[in-house]
Enzyme design. Structure first.
Site, short mmCIF file in Angstrom:
data_model
loop_
_atom_site.label_atom_id
_atom_site.label_comp_id
_atom_site.label_asym_id
_atom_site.label_seq_id
_atom_site.Cartn_x
_atom_site.Cartn_y
_atom_site.Cartn_z
N CYS A 71 -11.28 3.02 -0.86
CA CYS A 71 -10.01 3.54 -0.35
C CYS A 71 -9.71 2.79 0.94
O CYS A 71 -10.63 2.49 1.71
CB CYS A 71 -10.16 5.05 -0.07
SG CYS A 71 -8.75 5.77 0.79
N ASP A 104 0.86 -1.18 0.00
CA ASP A 104 0.00 0.00 0.00
C ASP A 104 0.90 1.24 0.00
O ASP A 104 2.10 1.16 0.26
CB ASP A 104 -0.88 -0.01 1.27
CG ASP A 104 -1.76 1.22 1.38
OD1 ASP A 104 -2.40 1.59 0.37
OD2 ASP A 104 -1.82 1.83 2.45
N SER A 105 0.26 2.38 -0.25
CA SER A 105 0.99 3.65 -0.20
C SER A 105 1.42 4.00 1.24
O SER A 105 2.29 4.84 1.42
CB SER A 105 0.10 4.76 -0.75
OG SER A 105 -1.13 4.77 -0.04
N GLU A 133 -6.76 9.12 9.70
CA GLU A 133 -5.43 9.01 10.33
C GLU A 133 -5.40 9.79 11.65
O GLU A 133 -4.65 9.45 12.57
CB GLU A 133 -4.34 9.47 9.36
CG GLU A 133 -4.29 8.51 8.18
CD GLU A 133 -2.95 8.43 7.48
OE1 GLU A 133 -2.03 9.17 7.84
OE2 GLU A 133 -2.85 7.60 6.55
N HIS A 172 -8.70 3.55 3.71
CA HIS A 172 -9.04 4.17 4.99
C HIS A 172 -10.54 4.13 5.33
O HIS A 172 -10.90 4.22 6.50
CB HIS A 172 -8.59 5.63 5.00
CG HIS A 172 -7.10 5.81 5.05
ND1 HIS A 172 -6.26 5.23 4.14
CD2 HIS A 172 -6.33 6.51 5.90
CE1 HIS A 172 -5.01 5.56 4.44
NE2 HIS A 172 -5.02 6.35 5.50
N CYS A 174 -3.85 -1.10 -2.01
CA CYS A 174 -4.11 0.32 -2.23
C CYS A 174 -4.99 0.51 -3.48
O CYS A 174 -4.61 0.08 -4.57
CB CYS A 174 -2.78 1.03 -2.42
SG CYS A 174 -2.92 2.78 -2.78
#
Ligand code: DGL
Length: 268
Positions: free
Chosen positions: A187, A12-13, A155, A189, A75
């Site tokens: 996504c 993932d990024s 985050e 997140h 990702c």
């Protein structure tokens, strides 16, 4: 080490892909896993295709050197613009990605044939979800909405915060004005916001691509006769390109458990 014992490579990024690792640990508890998160260069969701492709090639090189038996693109942004590059580099190795799995799950879920997608700006601009959905069913309507502010809010840990609620409400407005009955959380997140999104979009089915990708990984490994079925104490290794402030706290929130072996490696 025989082929079945080789680890699954997940990347993932940044930290977000740990939602996929979590789903894999639950679905495939005997598998060894190597994770790479490009924490030094995150976010990818606002970067160009060529930059993402060259970063991705470095990550895949690193995982291949770690003798992985399969690759999971956790990702959405990488899957959207560099999925083909990963498959070319991987040769015959199984490659799973969140977009293919998420598109399939959305098609299996929708009753009205009208699907909404929220994702980063790069993912939305690539039109990758709509293409993946239309390649299976050309009659399905897909409406996508970029929701970039949700990444920093997650985050920050504001999973049930008024600011996040208002932001989600604003992003969902154009989708809810249509007749979508299924919403893809496109996504890494967004699955952490499921309870909040569920309240803001009552009656709409949410597709969490982390879970569906773990399911697709299990199927692909079984087909390739690569399932590890005799490994009660699996090895989990976490590599990142930077260890920023609060990395462990944020990472453990995504993973849902403590992270033991975190190592820093620089790519490129
Ligand atoms: N991992 C990215 C994704 O799923 C979100 C974070 C980023 O922009 O790099 O699209």
């Amino acid at each position: 080490m025989n082929n079945k014992q080789r680890p699954i490579g997940v990347f993932d990024s940044g930290v977000g892909g740990l939602t996929n690792v979590r789903a894999l640990m639950e679905r495939l508890p005997m598998e060894n896993i190597v994770y790479f998160g490009d924490t030094a260069r995150v976010p990818y969701g606002v970067k160009s295709r060529s930059t993402i492709e060259s970063f991705t090639a470095q990550i895949v090189d690193f995982l291949l050197q770690n003798d992985v038996k399969a690759l999971v693109i956790a990702c959405n942004t990488i899957a959207a613009v560099a999925g083909q590059k990963v498959r070319t580099m991987a040769g015959n190795m199984p490659v799973l990605d969140v977009i293919t799995a998420g598109a399939e799950a959305a098609l299996n879920t929708t009753q009205t044939n009208y699907i909404g997608v929220i994702a980063t700006s790069t993912t939305v601009n690539s039109n990758a979800y709509a293409r993946a959905i239309h390649s299976c069913n050309a009659d399905t309507r897909v409406q996508s909405q970029a929701a970039p502010l949700l990444v920093p809010l997650v985050e920050e840990g504001w999973l049930d915060h008024e600011v996040t609620r208002l932001t989600v409400r604003e992003y969902l407005k154009p989708l809810l004005a249509e007749d979508i009955d299924t919403l893809v959380l496109g996504c890494t997140h967004y699955p952490l916001l499921k309870p909040l999104i569920r309240r803001e979009a009552p009656g709409i089915a949410l597709v969490d691509s982390a879970i569906t990708t773990a399911e697709a990984t299990a199927r692909a490994l079984a087909e390739a006769d690569l399932l590890n079925t005799d490994n009660p104490a699996p090895d989990y290794r976490f590599y990142v390109s930077d260890i920023p402030l609060r990395f462990r706290t944020i990472g453990e929130r995504f993973l849902g458990r403590s992270m033991e072996q975190i190592e820093m490696v620089s790519l490129g």
